[in-house]
Design a protein around this motif. Sequence first.
Motif, PDB file in Angstrom:
ATOM      1  N   GLY A 196      49.363  94.428  37.366  1.00 61.71           N
ATOM      2  CA  GLY A 196      50.716  94.899  37.131  1.00 61.71           C
ATOM      3  C   GLY A 196      51.700  93.753  37.207  1.00 61.71           C
ATOM      4  N   CYS A 197      52.950  94.113  37.149  1.00 64.55           N
ATOM      5  CA  CYS A 197      54.008  93.116  37.227  1.00 64.55           C
ATOM      6  C   CYS A 197      54.081  92.557  38.650  1.00 64.55           C
ATOM      7  N   ALA A 198      54.857  91.507  38.807  1.00 65.31           N
ATOM      8  CA  ALA A 198      54.982  90.831  40.108  1.00 65.31           C
ATOM      9  C   ALA A 198      55.463  91.788  41.194  1.00 65.31           C
ATOM     10  N   ILE A 199      56.387  92.668  40.854  1.00 65.45           N
ATOM     11  CA  ILE A 199      56.932  93.598  41.852  1.00 65.45           C
ATOM     12  C   ILE A 199      55.862  94.580  42.323  1.00 65.45           C
ATOM     13  N   SER A 200      55.084  95.150  41.417  1.00 64.41           N
ATOM     14  CA  SER A 200      54.083  96.139  41.836  1.00 64.41           C
ATOM     15  C   SER A 200      52.968  95.491  42.648  1.00 64.41           C
ATOM     16  N   VAL A 201      52.527  94.306  42.256  1.00 68.00           N
ATOM     17  CA  VAL A 201      51.466  93.615  43.000  1.00 68.00           C
ATOM     18  C   VAL A 201      51.971  93.194  44.379  1.00 68.00           C
ATOM     19  N   ALA A 202      53.173  92.621  44.438  1.00 67.51           N
ATOM     20  CA  ALA A 202      53.737  92.202  45.724  1.00 67.51           C
ATOM     21  C   ALA A 202      53.950  93.403  46.645  1.00 67.51           C
ATOM     22  N   SER A 203      54.438  94.504  46.100  1.00 67.83           N
ATOM     23  CA  SER A 203      54.663  95.700  46.902  1.00 67.83           C
ATOM     24  C   SER A 203      53.344  96.222  47.470  1.00 67.83           C
ATOM     25  N   ALA A 204      52.304  96.268  46.649  1.00 66.83           N
ATOM     26  CA  ALA A 204      50.987  96.731  47.115  1.00 66.83           C
ATOM     27  C   ALA A 204      50.438  95.800  48.195  1.00 66.83           C
ATOM     28  N   SER A 205      50.580  94.505  47.999  1.00 66.30           N
ATOM     29  CA  SER A 205      50.094  93.529  48.965  1.00 66.30           C
ATOM     30  C   SER A 205      50.825  93.669  50.303  1.00 66.30           C
ATOM     31  N   LEU A 206      52.146  93.736  50.246  1.00 67.62           N
ATOM     32  CA  LEU A 206      52.940  93.908  51.461  1.00 67.62           C
ATOM     33  C   LEU A 206      52.598  95.230  52.155  1.00 67.62           C
ATOM     34  N   MET A 207      52.437  96.282  51.359  1.00 66.63           N
ATOM     35  CA  MET A 207      52.116  97.591  51.912  1.00 66.63           C
ATOM     36  C   MET A 207      50.805  97.552  52.682  1.00 66.63           C
ATOM     37  N   THR A 208      49.774  96.914  52.111  1.00 69.91           N
ATOM     38  CA  THR A 208      48.476  96.895  52.794  1.00 69.91           C
ATOM     39  C   THR A 208      48.562  96.141  54.117  1.00 69.91           C
ATOM     40  N   GLU A 209      49.338  95.072  54.147  1.00 71.88           N
ATOM     41  CA  GLU A 209      49.489  94.327  55.402  1.00 71.88           C
ATOM     42  C   GLU A 209      50.162  95.177  56.479  1.00 71.88           C
ATOM     43  N   PRO A 264      47.788  87.924  46.396  1.00 70.94           N
ATOM     44  CA  PRO A 264      47.871  89.250  47.012  1.00 70.94           C
ATOM     45  C   PRO A 264      46.888  89.392  48.173  1.00 70.94           C
ATOM     46  N   ARG A 265      47.380  89.975  49.254  1.00 69.55           N
ATOM     47  CA  ARG A 265      46.553  90.228  50.426  1.00 69.55           C
ATOM     48  C   ARG A 265      45.789  91.539  50.216  1.00 69.55           C
ATOM     49  N   ASN A 266      44.593  91.597  50.778  1.00 68.76           N
ATOM     50  CA  ASN A 266      43.765  92.808  50.737  1.00 68.76           C
ATOM     51  C   ASN A 266      43.469  93.271  49.313  1.00 68.76           C
ATOM     52  N   PHE A 267      43.300  92.325  48.413  1.00 72.63           N
ATOM     53  CA  PHE A 267      42.995  92.615  47.010  1.00 72.63           C
ATOM     54  C   PHE A 267      41.480  92.688  46.861  1.00 72.63           C
TER      55      PHE A 267
END
Length: 151
Positions: free
Chosen positions: A65-78, A21-24
Amino acid sequence: MIDSDLAALYQDIIIDHNRSPRNFREIPPPRHEADGYNPLCGDRLSVYLTLDGDRISDVSFKGSGCAISVASASLMTEVLKGRTVADAEALFERMHALLTGKETESPEIELGKLEALAGVRAYPSRVKCATLAWHTVQSALAEDQQPVSTE
């Protein structure tokens, strides 16, 4: 309908952002922050951001969280870093429409890698996983102290 090559690319993007995850990280104060919880899946996220006027100069998240929530948060921050608050609100509306299947054409709002989350709409129970970070960043921008819940 998404062709199989494009679907595979989107799946790869989600897997990559979940594994790395980016920006974690936490942003040190002063900052805006909010906590979010998805009781259905057990996702818990905290979103942090700093503003420079009406521009998001930094945005990050922590949690699990699940893969979808972590990926969504990571993409969102970018995508949100460097954008205005108005851009963030427009992206929230566009993402919500994309994930719930109520998408309208908005050529002024380019989604880019966020399109990887489009397949989530085929699984209604996962939409809350994908939107949790987005609802949480909205709360942080509004400086709402109440935790966000997808219920």
